[in-house]
Design a protein around this motif. Structure first.
Motif, PDB file in Angstrom:
ATOM      1  N   GLY A   8      22.328  33.636 -18.761  1.00  0.00           N
ATOM      2  CA  GLY A   8      22.031  35.013 -18.397  1.00  0.00           C
ATOM      3  C   GLY A   8      20.764  35.582 -18.975  1.00  0.00           C
ATOM      4  N   GLY A   9      20.090  34.817 -19.826  1.00  0.00           N
ATOM      5  CA  GLY A   9      18.841  35.308 -20.388  1.00  0.00           C
ATOM      6  C   GLY A   9      17.736  35.341 -19.344  1.00  0.00           C
ATOM      7  N   GLY A  10      16.620  35.941 -19.717  1.00  0.00           N
ATOM      8  CA  GLY A  10      15.501  36.004 -18.791  1.00  0.00           C
ATOM      9  C   GLY A  10      14.429  36.954 -19.269  1.00  0.00           C
ATOM     10  N   LEU A  11      13.469  37.197 -18.393  1.00  0.00           N
ATOM     11  CA  LEU A  11      12.358  38.107 -18.669  1.00  0.00           C
ATOM     12  C   LEU A  11      12.594  39.410 -17.918  1.00  0.00           C
ATOM     13  CD1 LEU A  11       9.497  38.784 -19.689  1.00  0.00           C
ATOM     14  CD2 LEU A  11       8.610  37.604 -17.654  1.00  0.00           C
ATOM     15  N   VAL A  12      12.640  40.503 -18.656  1.00  0.00           N
ATOM     16  CA  VAL A  12      12.857  41.817 -18.048  1.00  0.00           C
ATOM     17  C   VAL A  12      11.865  42.811 -18.638  1.00  0.00           C
ATOM     18  CG1 VAL A  12      15.309  41.391 -17.593  1.00  0.00           C
ATOM     19  CG2 VAL A  12      14.595  42.454 -19.758  1.00  0.00           C
ATOM     20  N   GLN A  13      11.831  43.994 -18.032  1.00  0.00           N
ATOM     21  CA  GLN A  13      10.981  45.053 -18.545  1.00  0.00           C
ATOM     22  C   GLN A  13      11.797  45.986 -19.432  1.00  0.00           C
ATOM     23  OE1 GLN A  13       9.228  46.828 -15.033  1.00  0.00           O
ATOM     24  NE2 GLN A  13       7.461  45.459 -15.156  1.00  0.00           N
ATOM     25  N   ALA A  14      11.088  46.686 -20.283  1.00  0.00           N
ATOM     26  CA  ALA A  14      11.747  47.674 -21.137  1.00  0.00           C
ATOM     27  C   ALA A  14      12.523  48.667 -20.278  1.00  0.00           C
ATOM     28  CB  ALA A  14      10.719  48.387 -21.992  1.00  0.00           C
ATOM     29  N   GLY A  15      13.744  48.966 -20.714  1.00  0.00           N
ATOM     30  CA  GLY A  15      14.604  49.870 -19.977  1.00  0.00           C
ATOM     31  C   GLY A  15      15.574  49.180 -19.035  1.00  0.00           C
ATOM     32  N   ASP A  16      15.323  47.914 -18.748  1.00  0.00           N
ATOM     33  CA  ASP A  16      16.202  47.150 -17.856  1.00  0.00           C
ATOM     34  C   ASP A  16      17.478  46.732 -18.576  1.00  0.00           C
ATOM     35  OD1 ASP A  16      13.660  45.344 -15.920  1.00  0.00           O
ATOM     36  OD2 ASP A  16      14.403  47.413 -15.818  1.00  0.00           O
ATOM     37  N   SER A  17      18.360  46.114 -17.807  1.00  0.00           N
ATOM     38  CA  SER A  17      19.628  45.611 -18.333  1.00  0.00           C
ATOM     39  C   SER A  17      19.756  44.122 -18.064  1.00  0.00           C
ATOM     40  CB  SER A  17      20.805  46.338 -17.678  1.00  0.00           C
ATOM     41  OG  SER A  17      20.780  47.721 -17.958  1.00  0.00           O
ATOM     42  N   LEU A  18      20.524  43.454 -18.895  1.00  0.00           N
ATOM     43  CA  LEU A  18      20.890  42.058 -18.715  1.00  0.00           C
ATOM     44  C   LEU A  18      22.321  41.882 -19.193  1.00  0.00           C
ATOM     45  CD1 LEU A  18      17.984  39.745 -20.029  1.00  0.00           C
ATOM     46  CD2 LEU A  18      18.868  39.840 -17.690  1.00  0.00           C
ATOM     47  N   ARG A  19      23.007  40.915 -18.605  1.00  0.00           N
ATOM     48  CA  ARG A  19      24.319  40.550 -19.116  1.00  0.00           C
ATOM     49  C   ARG A  19      24.307  39.069 -19.470  1.00  0.00           C
ATOM     50  NH1 ARG A  19      30.403  40.641 -16.507  1.00  0.00           N
ATOM     51  NH2 ARG A  19      29.585  38.851 -15.354  1.00  0.00           N
ATOM     52  N   LEU A  20      24.552  38.794 -20.729  1.00  0.00           N
ATOM     53  CA  LEU A  20      24.675  37.418 -21.191  1.00  0.00           C
ATOM     54  C   LEU A  20      26.126  36.984 -21.101  1.00  0.00           C
ATOM     55  CD1 LEU A  20      22.426  37.485 -24.381  1.00  0.00           C
ATOM     56  CD2 LEU A  20      21.764  37.129 -22.011  1.00  0.00           C
ATOM     57  N   SER A  21      26.301  35.708 -20.783  1.00  0.00           N
ATOM     58  CA  SER A  21      27.631  35.121 -20.747  1.00  0.00           C
ATOM     59  C   SER A  21      27.676  33.932 -21.688  1.00  0.00           C
ATOM     60  CB  SER A  21      27.983  34.651 -19.340  1.00  0.00           C
ATOM     61  OG  SER A  21      27.975  35.718 -18.421  1.00  0.00           O
ATOM     62  N   GLN A  82      26.761  42.775 -22.587  1.00  0.00           N
ATOM     63  CA  GLN A  82      26.035  43.642 -21.667  1.00  0.00           C
ATOM     64  C   GLN A  82      24.979  44.387 -22.457  1.00  0.00           C
ATOM     65  OE1 GLN A  82      26.334  44.117 -18.241  1.00  0.00           O
ATOM     66  NE2 GLN A  82      24.512  45.397 -18.486  1.00  0.00           N
ATOM     67  N   MET A  83      23.730  44.224 -22.061  1.00  0.00           N
ATOM     68  CA  MET A  83      22.610  44.821 -22.778  1.00  0.00           C
ATOM     69  C   MET A  83      21.908  45.809 -21.861  1.00  0.00           C
ATOM     70  SD  MET A  83      21.125  41.432 -24.705  1.00  0.00           S
ATOM     71  CE  MET A  83      20.523  40.695 -23.206  1.00  0.00           C
ATOM     72  N   ASN A  84      21.958  47.066 -22.239  1.00  0.00           N
ATOM     73  CA  ASN A  84      21.313  48.133 -21.469  1.00  0.00           C
ATOM     74  C   ASN A  84      20.159  48.736 -22.253  1.00  0.00           C
ATOM     75  OD1 ASN A  84      23.304  47.822 -19.471  1.00  0.00           O
ATOM     76  ND2 ASN A  84      24.641  49.321 -20.456  1.00  0.00           N
ATOM     77  N   ARG A  85      19.281  49.400 -21.526  1.00  0.00           N
ATOM     78  CA  ARG A  85      18.114  50.087 -22.137  1.00  0.00           C
ATOM     79  C   ARG A  85      17.396  49.145 -23.105  1.00  0.00           C
ATOM     80  NH1 ARG A  85      22.115  53.735 -23.110  1.00  0.00           N
ATOM     81  NH2 ARG A  85      21.663  53.907 -25.331  1.00  0.00           N
ATOM     82  N   LEU A  86      17.078  47.966 -22.611  1.00  0.00           N
ATOM     83  CA  LEU A  86      16.444  46.955 -23.451  1.00  0.00           C
ATOM     84  C   LEU A  86      15.072  47.401 -23.931  1.00  0.00           C
ATOM     85  CD1 LEU A  86      17.612  43.833 -21.498  1.00  0.00           C
ATOM     86  CD2 LEU A  86      17.940  44.170 -23.949  1.00  0.00           C
ATOM     87  N   LYS A  87      14.755  46.962 -25.144  1.00  0.00           N
ATOM     88  CA  LYS A  87      13.487  47.289 -25.781  1.00  0.00           C
ATOM     89  C   LYS A  87      12.732  46.000 -26.103  1.00  0.00           C
ATOM     90  CE  LYS A  87      15.736  51.146 -28.202  1.00  0.00           C
ATOM     91  NZ  LYS A  87      16.021  51.739 -29.540  1.00  0.00           N
ATOM     92  N   PRO A  88      11.419  46.074 -26.235  1.00  0.00           N
ATOM     93  CA  PRO A  88      10.669  44.863 -26.606  1.00  0.00           C
ATOM     94  C   PRO A  88      11.186  44.221 -27.898  1.00  0.00           C
ATOM     95  CG  PRO A  88       9.166  46.539 -25.824  1.00  0.00           C
ATOM     96  CD  PRO A  88      10.521  47.190 -25.899  1.00  0.00           C
ATOM     97  N   GLY A 115      21.901  28.715 -27.325  1.00  0.00           N
ATOM     98  CA  GLY A 115      21.047  29.897 -27.241  1.00  0.00           C
ATOM     99  C   GLY A 115      20.458  30.112 -25.864  1.00  0.00           C
ATOM    100  N   THR A 116      20.146  31.364 -25.577  1.00  0.00           N
ATOM    101  CA  THR A 116      19.479  31.729 -24.333  1.00  0.00           C
ATOM    102  C   THR A 116      18.389  32.748 -24.655  1.00  0.00           C
ATOM    103  OG1 THR A 116      19.812  32.494 -22.044  1.00  0.00           O
ATOM    104  CG2 THR A 116      21.132  33.566 -23.743  1.00  0.00           C
ATOM    105  N   GLN A 117      17.220  32.561 -24.054  1.00  0.00           N
ATOM    106  CA  GLN A 117      16.064  33.394 -24.376  1.00  0.00           C
ATOM    107  C   GLN A 117      16.110  34.705 -23.609  1.00  0.00           C
ATOM    108  OE1 GLN A 117      13.225  32.766 -26.502  1.00  0.00           O
ATOM    109  NE2 GLN A 117      12.857  34.934 -26.066  1.00  0.00           N
ATOM    110  N   VAL A 118      15.903  35.781 -24.317  1.00  0.00           N
ATOM    111  CA  VAL A 118      15.744  37.105 -23.713  1.00  0.00           C
ATOM    112  C   VAL A 118      14.366  37.621 -24.110  1.00  0.00           C
ATOM    113  CG1 VAL A 118      16.535  39.497 -23.693  1.00  0.00           C
ATOM    114  CG2 VAL A 118      18.203  37.618 -23.707  1.00  0.00           C
ATOM    115  N   THR A 119      13.572  37.961 -23.119  1.00  0.00           N
ATOM    116  CA  THR A 119      12.235  38.492 -23.364  1.00  0.00           C
ATOM    117  C   THR A 119      12.110  39.834 -22.662  1.00  0.00           C
ATOM    118  OG1 THR A 119      11.316  36.257 -23.475  1.00  0.00           O
ATOM    119  CG2 THR A 119       9.769  38.075 -23.177  1.00  0.00           C
ATOM    120  N   VAL A 120      11.740  40.844 -23.430  1.00  0.00           N
ATOM    121  CA  VAL A 120      11.609  42.198 -22.899  1.00  0.00           C
ATOM    122  C   VAL A 120      10.145  42.611 -23.007  1.00  0.00           C
ATOM    123  CG1 VAL A 120      12.421  44.575 -23.007  1.00  0.00           C
ATOM    124  CG2 VAL A 120      13.941  42.691 -23.704  1.00  0.00           C
TER     125      VAL A 120
END
Length: 122
Positions: A8-21, A82-88, A115-120
């Motif tokens: 579930g990791g990935g590259l998102v912009q600040a303010g976006d959401s991601l859900r890791l499993s 569940q990750m909301n309002r993601l920040k750098p 591990g899974t990479q999350v990049t904001v």
């Protein structure tokens, strides 16, 4: 022991959401406390959130409280973040772990995922 695989990791912009499993193998998943930790480049691995075996109680690091939610599906052998309002500053490799009690300290966890990479991005 259980084997854990995060996704579930990935590259998102600040303010976006991601859900890791985190999918767990084995028939004893419901007996484990589960935790999420993260490690940013050049930093130590830090506690993010944890949940009791039944799912009835959870704990959060101050830096994510109110933005992240940990949950679990014992029938499906999966724990979520569940990750909301993601920040750098949330950029890190995120790990799930299984342990005896839902403690913020790594030493209480016996099994770890890869591990899974999350990049904001800002």
């Amino acid at each position: 022991q259980v084997q854990l695989v995060e996704s579930g990791g990935g590259l998102v912009q600040a303010g976006d959401s991601l859900r890791l499993s985190c999918a767990a193998s084995g028939r004893t998943f419901s007996s484990y406390a589960m935790g999420w930790f993260r490690q940013a480049p050049g930093k130590e691995r830090d506690f993010v959130a944890s949940i009791s075996p039944s799912g009835g109680r959870n704990w959060y690091a101050d830096s994510v409280r109110g933005r992240f939610t940990i949950s679990r599906d014992n029938a499906g052998n999966t724990v979520y973040l569940q990750m909301n309002r993601l920040k750098p500053e949330d950029t890190a490799v995120y790990y799930c772990a299984a342990g005896t009690i839902p403690n913020p300290k790594e030493g209480f966890y016996d099994c770890w995922g890869q591990g899974t990479q999350v990049t904001v991005s800002s």
